[in-house]
Scaffold this motif. Sequence first.
Motif, PDB file in Angstrom:
ATOM      1  N   UNK A 163       0.809  -1.224   0.000  1.00  0.00           N
ATOM      2  CA  UNK A 163       0.000   0.000   0.000  1.00  0.00           C
ATOM      3  C   UNK A 163       0.844   1.277   0.000  1.00  0.00           C
ATOM      4  N   UNK A 164       2.103   1.194   0.441  1.00  0.00           N
ATOM      5  CA  UNK A 164       2.960   2.370   0.566  1.00  0.00           C
ATOM      6  C   UNK A 164       3.177   3.035  -0.792  1.00  0.00           C
ATOM      7  N   UNK A 165       3.043   4.375  -0.825  1.00  0.00           N
ATOM      8  CA  UNK A 165       3.249   5.124  -2.064  1.00  0.00           C
ATOM      9  C   UNK A 165       4.582   5.881  -2.050  1.00  0.00           C
ATOM     10  N   UNK A 166       5.387   5.648  -1.002  1.00  0.00           N
ATOM     11  CA  UNK A 166       6.721   6.246  -0.955  1.00  0.00           C
ATOM     12  C   UNK A 166       6.743   7.753  -0.794  1.00  0.00           C
ATOM     13  N   UNK A 167       5.738   8.304  -0.106  1.00  0.00           N
ATOM     14  CA  UNK A 167       5.638   9.765   0.004  1.00  0.00           C
ATOM     15  C   UNK A 167       6.655  10.348   0.980  1.00  0.00           C
ATOM     16  N   UNK A 168       7.149   9.538   1.919  1.00  0.00           N
ATOM     17  CA  UNK A 168       8.168  10.000   2.850  1.00  0.00           C
ATOM     18  C   UNK A 168       7.657  10.756   4.063  1.00  0.00           C
TER      19      UNK A 168
END
Length: 96
Positions: free
Chosen positions: A26-31
Amino acid sequence: MPNITGLTLGGISWTPEFVTAINQDDCIGCGRCYKVCPRDVLDLIEKVTDDDDEGDDDGDASVMTLKNAKDCIGCGACNRVCPKKCYSYAPSPALA
Ligand code: SF4
Ligand code: SF4
């Protein structure tokens, strides 16, 4: 072994819940979680993707990972800022 507990400034007992997993599907790597973590627990790494089905890594995506889980203090800030609610937590006894 009993779980780790603490006290608030007002002397009320609380049981911190520590990070156990990040849902990398689910992670979109937005930080966002990385920016708020006060303990340097997290790291943004390259996610291996092959969206064009060419049998190689497209190199166009990132995903959050647990770099240093034993430094987590169980503050819960990471999931509060996560737009995808990727985090799982649990109380824990002290780890060696
Ligand atoms: S719970 Fe707090 S210390 Fe632990 S990974 Fe999340 S932001 Fe960092
Ligand atoms: S805030 Fe959530 S979606 Fe963004 S990088 Fe962290 S785990 Fe991934």
